[in-house]
Scaffold this motif. Structure first.
Motif, short mmCIF file in Angstrom:
data_model
loop_
_atom_site.label_atom_id
_atom_site.label_comp_id
_atom_site.label_asym_id
_atom_site.label_seq_id
_atom_site.Cartn_x
_atom_site.Cartn_y
_atom_site.Cartn_z
N TYR A 195 0.83 -1.21 0.00
CA TYR A 195 0.00 0.00 0.00
C TYR A 195 0.86 1.25 0.00
CZ TYR A 195 -3.58 -3.40 1.28
OH TYR A 195 -4.42 -4.48 1.29
N LEU A 196 1.95 1.21 0.74
CA LEU A 196 2.88 2.34 0.77
C LEU A 196 3.57 2.48 -0.58
CD1 LEU A 196 4.47 4.57 2.23
CD2 LEU A 196 6.08 2.80 2.99
N TYR A 197 4.08 1.37 -1.13
CA TYR A 197 4.75 1.40 -2.43
C TYR A 197 3.79 1.88 -3.52
CZ TYR A 197 8.54 -1.36 -0.35
OH TYR A 197 9.59 -1.79 0.43
N PHE A 198 2.57 1.39 -3.48
CA PHE A 198 1.58 1.81 -4.48
C PHE A 198 1.36 3.32 -4.43
CE2 PHE A 198 -2.70 2.76 -5.92
CZ PHE A 198 -2.79 2.05 -7.11
N GLN A 216 0.92 -4.72 -10.39
CA GLN A 216 1.61 -5.86 -9.78
C GLN A 216 1.76 -5.73 -8.27
OE1 GLN A 216 2.67 -8.79 -11.13
NE2 GLN A 216 1.64 -8.16 -13.00
N MET A 217 1.56 -4.51 -7.74
CA MET A 217 1.65 -4.32 -6.30
C MET A 217 0.63 -5.18 -5.55
SD MET A 217 4.04 -2.18 -5.34
CE MET A 217 5.19 -2.62 -6.63
N PHE A 218 -0.53 -5.43 -6.17
CA PHE A 218 -1.60 -6.17 -5.50
C PHE A 218 -1.76 -7.59 -6.05
CE2 PHE A 218 -2.67 -1.67 -5.06
CZ PHE A 218 -2.80 -1.58 -3.67
N SER A 219 -0.75 -8.05 -6.75
CA SER A 219 -0.78 -9.41 -7.28
C SER A 219 -0.02 -10.35 -6.36
CB SER A 219 -0.17 -9.44 -8.69
OG SER A 219 -0.02 -10.76 -9.15
#
Length: 321
Positions: free
Chosen positions: A36-39, A95-98
């Motif tokens: 979540y932070l990276y996104f 890809q952050m949530f994959s």
């Protein structure tokens, strides 16, 4: 991150063989709740790139005083920075949530095609800008003859056609490849790593890859080097005031070229030499830094460093009269 366990590998069975239909981007690893932070950070950065480069393009379009060859070439460079970022960041965000970090072959090839073509456009655009400065400084009396707006338009069109056809030649040898593996140790689709996953690579594929490297990197850098050597020679015999003017217009291009050259060196070495002694996180950052920094360096350097663009930005954004 390279030890990540791939839980799902989709393959399509065809008679007695298997065909890989997706790649796994293993460099993401297990980022847990940090996604979540990276996104948020990546989305903010991508938005900043698009907004800053778009603003400068609008400034050039609105201000007729900037309808000159150098600024038209800059407008093309700003547009390419948006295109390059768009070829990377949307997939990066998704890809952050994959959980599996899978990318189908068509999407992987599409991303690879866009990234490599836009990278070639960037260097070719800098080559055109170096030529523009060379004509302006070395042959000022003939500048309007050699670098009219109409001719600059043709140069920009040629840059895109040249980049597209150069990479298309190399890309056409990659499309038919059959793959015996599907794990890419990066966060985006990289041509060198994809070639390494092929069951067999023909000599023509290797030659086409070297051909694109020559056409997209060696040739543009050589032409830029020749242009700046001649500019430097002229600087040695002109007045101090003229030297300052030359440095003002050429410094942003030199900074961009130094950044690109450093990344190209790492990319060439990292794709062909085992660099596993470097930590995973550092390798990921180094593989991405040109796509992170360059699209922001370009508007910052040219937007704030060049006086005419800086003044036009102030008039457009703050002058309400």
């Amino acid at each position: 991150m390279t030890h990540v366990v791939v839980r799902i590998v989709r393959i399509k069975k065809m008679q007695n063989s298997t065909e890989v239909v997706s790649f796994v981007l293993s460099a993401y690893g297990n980022i847990g709740n940090l996604k979540y932070l990276y996104f948020s950070i990546i989305l903010l950065w991508y938005s900043s790139i698009c907004v800053s480069n778009t603003i400068l393009n609008v400034v050039i379009y609105k201000d007729r005083g900037l309808h000159e060859p150098m600024y038209l070439l800059l407008g093309n460079l700003f547009m390419n920075e948006i295109s390059t970022s768009t070829s990377l960041y949307p997939l990066l965000l998704s890809q952050m949530f994959s959980d599996t970090h899978e990318v189908t072959l068509p999407w992987c090839f599409l991303q690879m095609f866009c990234i490599y073509t836009c990278s070639c456009v960037q260097l070719c655009s800098l080559t055109a800008m170096a030529y523009d400065r060379y004509v302006c400084i070395c042959y000022p009396l003939y500048y309007n003859v050699f670098m009219s707006n109409r001719r600059v338009g043709k140069i920009i069109l040629l840059v895109w056609i040249y980049s597209f056809t150069s990479y298309m030649f190399s890309f056409s040898f990659i499309l038919p490849l059959k793959f015996c593996g599907n794990v890419i140790d990066k966060v985006f689709c990289d041509q060198q790593l994809i070639i390494k996953l092929a069951c067999s690579v023909s000599a023509l594929t290797s030659i086409s890859d070297l051909f694109f490297g020559f056409m997209s990197l060696i040739l543009p850098l050589s032409l830029i080097f020749v242009s700046y050597i001649k500019i430097l020679w002229v600087c040695l015999i002109v007045s101090k005031e003229s030297k300052q003017k030359v440095l003002t217009t050429c410094t942003p291009q030199i900074v961009s070229l130094a950044n690109i050259f450093a990344y190209a060196t790492f990319h060439f070495v990292g794709s062909r030499v085992d660099i596993r002694y470097i930590s995973d996180k550092i390798r990921v950052i180094l593989s991405l830094y040109i796509h992170i920094l360059q699209p922001m360096i370009t508007p910052f350097m040219y937007g704030l460093y060049l006086p005419k663009i800086r003044q036009s930005c102030k008039r457009l954004l703050f002058d309400r009269k």
